[in-house]
Write a protein that holds these residues in place. Structure first.
Motif, short mmCIF file in Angstrom:
data_model
loop_
_atom_site.label_atom_id
_atom_site.label_comp_id
_atom_site.label_asym_id
_atom_site.label_seq_id
_atom_site.Cartn_x
_atom_site.Cartn_y
_atom_site.Cartn_z
N HIS A 1 0.81 -1.33 -0.08
CA HIS A 1 0.03 -0.01 0.01
C HIS A 1 0.96 1.17 0.06
CE1 HIS A 1 -3.48 2.68 0.69
NE2 HIS A 1 -2.76 3.09 1.89
N ARG B 1 -0.35 6.40 -5.63
CA ARG B 1 -1.50 6.71 -5.66
C ARG B 1 -1.99 7.53 -6.82
NH1 ARG B 1 1.04 9.16 -0.54
NH2 ARG B 1 1.38 7.30 0.66
N THR C 1 2.43 10.24 -7.42
CA THR C 1 2.54 10.18 -5.82
C THR C 1 2.19 11.60 -5.60
OG1 THR C 1 4.01 8.40 -5.65
CG2 THR C 1 4.02 9.57 -3.73
#
Length: 87
Positions: free
Chosen positions: A71, A76, A85
Motif C-alpha cells: 500500500h 496513488r 505520488t
C-alpha cells in the motif's frame, strides 16, 4: 573495478515486497520467461540476502506487513485519474 560488488539499497518496504515476489518467481515454472540459466544464480543470491535481512517474513503478521508495504509503495491516483505520488 570489474570485481567490485554492486550495492543496491532498498527501503524496508521495497525489500519486503521484492522478497515476496522473488519467492513466488522461484516457486513458479518461469522457464519460458527466464530462458538463461545464468540468471537464476543472482536471483537466488538476491532472494537469500533479502531473507536474511528481513526477520519479519517469519512473523505471524507477515501478510499484514506485506499488504501495508504494498500500500505504501503503490502509486496513488489523484482526482483526475492520473498516476503519481501526492504527499
Amino acid at each position: 573495478m570489474e570485481n567490485e560488488p554492486v550495492i543496491i539499497k532498498l527501503t524496508p518496504d521495497e525489500a519486503l515486497v521484492l522478497s515476496h515476489w522473488l519467492e513466488r518467481v522461484q516457486m513458479t515454472d518461469l522457464s519460458r520467461l527466464v530462458d538463461d540459466e545464468a540468471v537464476w544464480a543472482p536471483i537466488h543470491k538476491l532472494a537469500g540476502t533479502l531473507d536474511k535481512s528481513l526477520p519479519g517474513i517469519f512473523t505471524a503478521d507477515y501478510a499484514e506487513r506485506l499488504d501495508a508495504a504494498r500500500h505504501r509503495l503503490h502509486p496513488r491516483s489523484d482526482a483526475s485519474g492520473e498516476g503519481g505520488t501526492s504527499d
